[in-house]
Design a protein around this motif. Structure first.
Motif, PDB file in Angstrom:
ATOM      1  N   ALA A 114       7.205   9.733  34.280  1.00  0.00           N
ATOM      2  CA  ALA A 114       7.856   8.401  35.539  1.00  0.00           C
ATOM      3  C   ALA A 114       7.949   8.233  36.943  1.00  0.00           C
ATOM      4  N   GLN A 115       8.602  10.162  36.650  1.00  0.00           N
ATOM      5  CA  GLN A 115       9.205  10.023  38.583  1.00  0.00           C
ATOM      6  C   GLN A 115       7.661  10.862  39.806  1.00  0.00           C
ATOM      7  N   HIS A 153       5.528   8.045  40.482  1.00  0.00           N
ATOM      8  CA  HIS A 153       5.320   6.961  41.778  1.00  0.00           C
ATOM      9  C   HIS A 153       6.302   7.632  42.578  1.00  0.00           C
TER      10      HIS A 153
END
Length: 339
Positions: A182-183, A185
């Protein structure tokens, strides 16, 4: 910065004969496997750079190798030029003996040139070496021919791999810093092509992050975990986890195993990503959001949802994709793309 990060979880109870692959995959979290390869020949030879190099030379078949080379100014970090138009290093081809000799000659330099033999299949250049240096994942039904990585103080910029990975430190030391998928972004990925190693990398310099230019990087690092691997240690990294890897010694060697959790007839989702960039990204926002709903229904929701109300014989691609269906889909897509 790295000293302030929380450590990665560890296990010290695994051997090549008792490697719990199914458990690791089911948990879906990175784990350091301390001492997993402590009995490998390469590890036993890692008491000095000279003995490690001698061990490699004894098994080397003399065929040329491809490697990355960069001048002292790149500081061990294969990356991009300032305008991202090209890489800051060049690809060379030589015999491994020559590469090892040059690494040794620059071992005491404060800022040596960069040498990096990356992702070289072990069996292609070191026949027989696996007899004393292998996790033998095939005994668990996993086909993962090992690759070897040889270099000096090289930093592999933070990136992800589409495959699961077990990386074994066999000479030198390496620092791994991992972040969850998820990082993406907050990691500011660079170009999809060209790339320093086949996958997009974060353009943030982890050693000297520019938080004015990349402010979300601070949010990413709140989720980072790290560990230093010694010879014989390994790390399991689930697919799509971001990892930043630093070689910490004048000479470092790593062996890794990549494998997929799905059958070989299911291709890489990267192909779908390129098609989505082509077909979806530049549509009007309303259309993009509508297509998001379509994809959630057919792809990202429960696998059986879209076809559950249909008789099995009528589900076609809405049912499970087997090898025969994979061939039909491939032929259909090729036909559509060639129109």
């Amino acid at each position: 910065m790295f000293d302030t990060l929380p450590p990665l979880p560890e296990r010290a109870d695994c051997t090549p004969d008792s490697l719990p692959l199914e458990t690791l995959l089911a948990a879906g979290e990175p784990v350091v496997l301390r001492g997993l390869a402590r009995d490998w020949g390469l590890v036993r030879a890692a008491d000095s750079m000279a003995s490690s190099m001698d061990y490699l030379r004894r098994h080397y078949n003399g065929e040329p190798v491809t490697y990355s080379w960069g001048g002292p100014e790149i500081a061990g970090r294969p990356f991009y030029r300032e305008d991202f138009s090209a890489l800051n290093c060049e690809v060379r081809r030589s015999h491994l003996d020559q590469v090892l000799a040059e690494i040794s000659a620059h071992a005491d330099d404060a800022q040596p040139p960069t040498y990096y033999v990356a992702s070289l299949l072990v069996d292609s250049r070191f026949p027989g070496m696996r007899a004393d240096n292998d996790l033998d994942l095939a005994r668990q039904g996993v086909q993962a021919p090992p690759s070897i990585w040889i270099g000096n103080r090289v930093t592999a910029s933070c990136h992800y791999d589409a495959l699961n990975n077990i990386a074994v430190c066999v000479a030198g030391r390496r620092r791994f810093t991992l972040l969850p998928p998820a990082q993406i972004h907050n990691l500011y990925p660079g170009p999809l092509e060209p790339t320093p190693g086949g996958q997009a990398v974060s353009v943030v310099d982890f050693a000297q992050p520019d938080l004015q230019r990349y402010p979300r990087f601070a949010d990413a690092m709140a989720h980072a975990r790290t560990a230093v691997l010694e010879p014989g240690d390994a790390i399991f990294m689930p697919s799509l986890w971001w990892h930043h890897v630093q070689g910490l010694e004048p000479f470092n060697v790593l062996v890794n195993y990549w494998w997929s959790s799905v059958p070989a007839y299911l291709p890489s989702p990267m192909q779908a990503l390129y098609q989505a960039l082509w077909t979806l990204r530049d549509r009007p926002e309303r259309e993009k959001q509508a297509w998001r709903e379509v994809f959630d229904y057919y792809v990202f929701g429960p696998a059986e949802l879209a076809g559950a109300h249909l008789p099995p014989a009528a589900r076609n691609v809405l049912g499970p994709v087997d090898e025969a269906m994979a061939r039909q889909l491939r032929a259909m897509l090729i036909g559509k793309l060639n129109r």
